[in-house]
Write a protein that holds these residues in place. Structure first.
Motif, PDB file in Angstrom:
ATOM      1  N   ALA A 113      55.039-106.584 -26.444  1.00  0.00           N
ATOM      2  CA  ALA A 113      55.940-105.894 -25.511  1.00  0.00           C
ATOM      3  C   ALA A 113      57.033-105.162 -26.278  1.00  0.00           C
ATOM      4  O   ALA A 113      57.411-104.049 -25.907  1.00  0.00           O
ATOM      5  N   LEU A 114      57.556-105.771 -27.340  1.00  0.00           N
ATOM      6  CA  LEU A 114      58.573-105.129 -28.174  1.00  0.00           C
ATOM      7  C   LEU A 114      58.029-103.846 -28.787  1.00  0.00           C
ATOM      8  O   LEU A 114      58.662-102.786 -28.707  1.00  0.00           O
ATOM      9  N   LYS A 115      56.854-103.936 -29.368  1.00  0.00           N
ATOM     10  CA  LYS A 115      56.233-102.770 -30.007  1.00  0.00           C
ATOM     11  C   LYS A 115      56.008-101.648 -28.982  1.00  0.00           C
ATOM     12  O   LYS A 115      56.356-100.490 -29.234  1.00  0.00           O
ATOM     13  N   SER A 127      61.435 -86.502 -25.691  1.00  0.00           N
ATOM     14  CA  SER A 127      61.093 -85.504 -24.668  1.00  0.00           C
ATOM     15  C   SER A 127      62.193 -84.455 -24.557  1.00  0.00           C
ATOM     16  O   SER A 127      63.345 -84.740 -24.858  1.00  0.00           O
ATOM     17  N   PRO A 128      61.895 -83.240 -24.193  1.00  0.00           N
ATOM     18  CA  PRO A 128      60.587 -82.801 -23.705  1.00  0.00           C
ATOM     19  C   PRO A 128      59.668 -82.257 -24.801  1.00  0.00           C
ATOM     20  O   PRO A 128      58.509 -81.985 -24.548  1.00  0.00           O
ATOM     21  N   ASP A 129      60.178 -82.090 -26.032  1.00  0.00           N
ATOM     22  CA  ASP A 129      59.387 -81.423 -27.075  1.00  0.00           C
ATOM     23  C   ASP A 129      58.402 -82.327 -27.810  1.00  0.00           C
ATOM     24  O   ASP A 129      57.403 -81.860 -28.334  1.00  0.00           O
ATOM     25  N   HIS A 130      58.695 -83.612 -27.906  1.00  0.00           N
ATOM     26  CA  HIS A 130      57.814 -84.583 -28.572  1.00  0.00           C
ATOM     27  C   HIS A 130      57.381 -84.115 -29.968  1.00  0.00           C
ATOM     28  O   HIS A 130      56.197 -84.042 -30.272  1.00  0.00           O
ATOM     29  N   LYS A 131      58.378 -83.832 -30.797  1.00  0.00           N
ATOM     30  CA  LYS A 131      58.078 -83.395 -32.169  1.00  0.00           C
ATOM     31  C   LYS A 131      57.642 -84.561 -33.053  1.00  0.00           C
ATOM     32  O   LYS A 131      57.097 -84.368 -34.125  1.00  0.00           O
ATOM     33  N   TYR A 132      57.926 -85.767 -32.600  1.00  0.00           N
ATOM     34  CA  TYR A 132      57.541 -86.962 -33.359  1.00  0.00           C
ATOM     35  C   TYR A 132      56.917 -87.960 -32.397  1.00  0.00           C
ATOM     36  O   TYR A 132      57.412 -88.153 -31.275  1.00  0.00           O
ATOM     37  N   VAL A 133      55.853 -88.613 -32.835  1.00  0.00           N
ATOM     38  CA  VAL A 133      55.205 -89.657 -32.048  1.00  0.00           C
ATOM     39  C   VAL A 133      55.184 -90.923 -32.894  1.00  0.00           C
ATOM     40  O   VAL A 133      54.705 -90.910 -34.037  1.00  0.00           O
ATOM     41  N   LEU A 134      55.741 -92.011 -32.353  1.00  0.00           N
ATOM     42  CA  LEU A 134      55.691 -93.297 -33.050  1.00  0.00           C
ATOM     43  C   LEU A 134      54.338 -93.928 -32.743  1.00  0.00           C
ATOM     44  O   LEU A 134      54.072 -94.357 -31.619  1.00  0.00           O
ATOM     45  N   GLU A 135      53.485 -93.937 -33.743  1.00  0.00           N
ATOM     46  CA  GLU A 135      52.116 -94.429 -33.565  1.00  0.00           C
ATOM     47  C   GLU A 135      52.073 -95.957 -33.603  1.00  0.00           C
ATOM     48  O   GLU A 135      52.774 -96.575 -34.411  1.00  0.00           O
ATOM     49  N   PRO A 139      52.668 -98.698 -40.145  1.00  0.00           N
ATOM     50  CA  PRO A 139      52.946 -99.933 -40.879  1.00  0.00           C
ATOM     51  C   PRO A 139      54.446-100.248 -40.975  1.00  0.00           C
ATOM     52  O   PRO A 139      54.840-101.404 -41.013  1.00  0.00           O
ATOM     53  N   ARG A 140      55.252 -99.219 -40.995  1.00  0.00           N
ATOM     54  CA  ARG A 140      56.715 -99.440 -41.054  1.00  0.00           C
ATOM     55  C   ARG A 140      57.203-100.092 -39.752  1.00  0.00           C
ATOM     56  O   ARG A 140      58.084-100.947 -39.766  1.00  0.00           O
ATOM     57  N   LEU A 141      56.636 -99.668 -38.623  1.00  0.00           N
ATOM     58  CA  LEU A 141      56.973-100.263 -37.337  1.00  0.00           C
ATOM     59  C   LEU A 141      56.614-101.744 -37.353  1.00  0.00           C
ATOM     60  O   LEU A 141      57.440-102.601 -37.020  1.00  0.00           O
ATOM     61  N   ALA A 143      56.210-103.744 -39.828  1.00  0.00           N
ATOM     62  CA  ALA A 143      57.019-104.495 -40.796  1.00  0.00           C
ATOM     63  C   ALA A 143      58.417-104.804 -40.268  1.00  0.00           C
ATOM     64  O   ALA A 143      59.044-105.777 -40.693  1.00  0.00           O
ATOM     65  N   ASN A 144      58.909-103.997 -39.336  1.00  0.00           N
ATOM     66  CA  ASN A 144      60.271-104.181 -38.838  1.00  0.00           C
ATOM     67  C   ASN A 144      60.369-104.944 -37.524  1.00  0.00           C
ATOM     68  O   ASN A 144      61.472-105.285 -37.090  1.00  0.00           O
ATOM     69  N   LEU A 145      59.251-105.242 -36.895  1.00  0.00           N
ATOM     70  CA  LEU A 145      59.286-105.920 -35.599  1.00  0.00           C
ATOM     71  C   LEU A 145      59.998-107.270 -35.656  1.00  0.00           C
ATOM     72  O   LEU A 145      60.670-107.668 -34.705  1.00  0.00           O
ATOM     73  N   LYS A 146      59.893-107.973 -36.789  1.00  0.00           N
ATOM     74  CA  LYS A 146      60.521-109.299 -36.879  1.00  0.00           C
ATOM     75  C   LYS A 146      62.041-109.227 -36.975  1.00  0.00           C
ATOM     76  O   LYS A 146      62.724-110.246 -36.871  1.00  0.00           O
ATOM     77  N   TYR A 147      62.584-108.016 -37.154  1.00  0.00           N
ATOM     78  CA  TYR A 147      64.040-107.846 -37.265  1.00  0.00           C
ATOM     79  C   TYR A 147      64.669-107.280 -35.985  1.00  0.00           C
ATOM     80  O   TYR A 147      65.851-106.978 -35.963  1.00  0.00           O
ATOM     81  N   ILE A 148      63.867-107.138 -34.946  1.00  0.00           N
ATOM     82  CA  ILE A 148      64.338-106.502 -33.713  1.00  0.00           C
ATOM     83  C   ILE A 148      64.051-107.420 -32.525  1.00  0.00           C
ATOM     84  O   ILE A 148      62.983-108.035 -32.449  1.00  0.00           O
ATOM     85  N   LYS A 149      65.007-107.492 -31.608  1.00  0.00           N
ATOM     86  CA  LYS A 149      64.820-108.264 -30.381  1.00  0.00           C
ATOM     87  C   LYS A 149      64.804-107.304 -29.191  1.00  0.00           C
ATOM     88  O   LYS A 149      65.590-106.364 -29.111  1.00  0.00           O
ATOM     89  N   LEU A 150      63.916-107.576 -28.258  1.00  0.00           N
ATOM     90  CA  LEU A 150      63.787-106.814 -27.025  1.00  0.00           C
ATOM     91  C   LEU A 150      64.542-107.555 -25.916  1.00  0.00           C
ATOM     92  O   LEU A 150      64.479-108.784 -25.821  1.00  0.00           O
TER      93      LEU A 150
END
Length: 196
Positions: A113-115, A127-135, A139-141, A143-150
């Motif tokens: 759910a966090l991801k 939005s609205p241009d969506h120049k970047y998409v977090l896929e 791997p960076r995402l 690797a960082n999930l354990k440092y973030i709380k939802l």
């Protein structure tokens, strides 16, 4: 006399949600031992709740769970209004758009759910241009999930404070709106030029 005056209150849910969506960087206020803890984070309005993410090392993280009380402020545009812009005789004032939210906050302890929430927030903010998409497979995402709380906030109080010279002559209201736009563009430019 009721304060603030009714004409400076806007509790239309549609207007409040529009402020939240347009100015998503919120001031989040919790209280522990009579001491306020304040963090600035973007929040997304989803399913009548506010959803956000916080660094595990932020001291406020421990308060963003267990149905704790929370206050959230959203800041729209604001500026000084000089009487010189009016067609009628007035005094100086300040115009602004603010939203105050009170509610209960809970942590969501689910890595998937966090991801998904981080991806959704990025999509919203791009939005609205969506120049970047977090896929999802970034791997960076991962690797960082354990440092973030939802966390999510169940809203139980909505308050819109829209002080926009509503009590003035129609032409003065129009001039105040134009000044709000002009002053915000100019103040950003001046600030960036003087500081950076």
């Amino acid at each position: 006399m009721k304060y603030p005056p009714k004409h400076h209150q806007d509790n239309n849910r549609t207007h409040i949600v529009e402020v939240i969506k347009t100015y998503p960087l919120a001031t989040i206020i919790s209280v522990k031992d009579n001491e306020p803890l304040i963090t600035h984070l973007p929040l997304i309005f989803k399913d009548d709740k506010l959803v956000g993410h916080i660094d595990i090392y932020n001291p406020q993280t421990d308060l963003l769970k267990d149905n704790n009380d929370i206050t959230v402020l959203f800041n729209g545009p604001q500026c000084y209004i000089s009487p010189s812009i009016y067609t009628t005789t007035q005094l100086p004032t300040w115009n602004y758009i603010r939203v105050h939210i009170k509610g209960k906050v809970n942590a969501i302890e689910n890595t998937n759910a966090l991801k998904e929430s981080l991806i959704t927030m990025t999509e919203f903010l791009e939005s609205p241009d969506h120049k970047y998409v977090l896929e999802p497979e970034n791997p960076r995402l991962d690797a960082n999930l354990k440092y973030i709380k939802l966390f999510e906030i169940e809203i139980n109080s909505w308050e819109g404070k829209f002080k926009l010279s509503q009590d003035k002559h129609p032409k003065d209201i129009k001039n105040a709106r134009a000044e709000l736009i002009r002053a915000n563009q100019e103040s950003i430019k001046q600030f960036l030029n003087s500081v950076f």
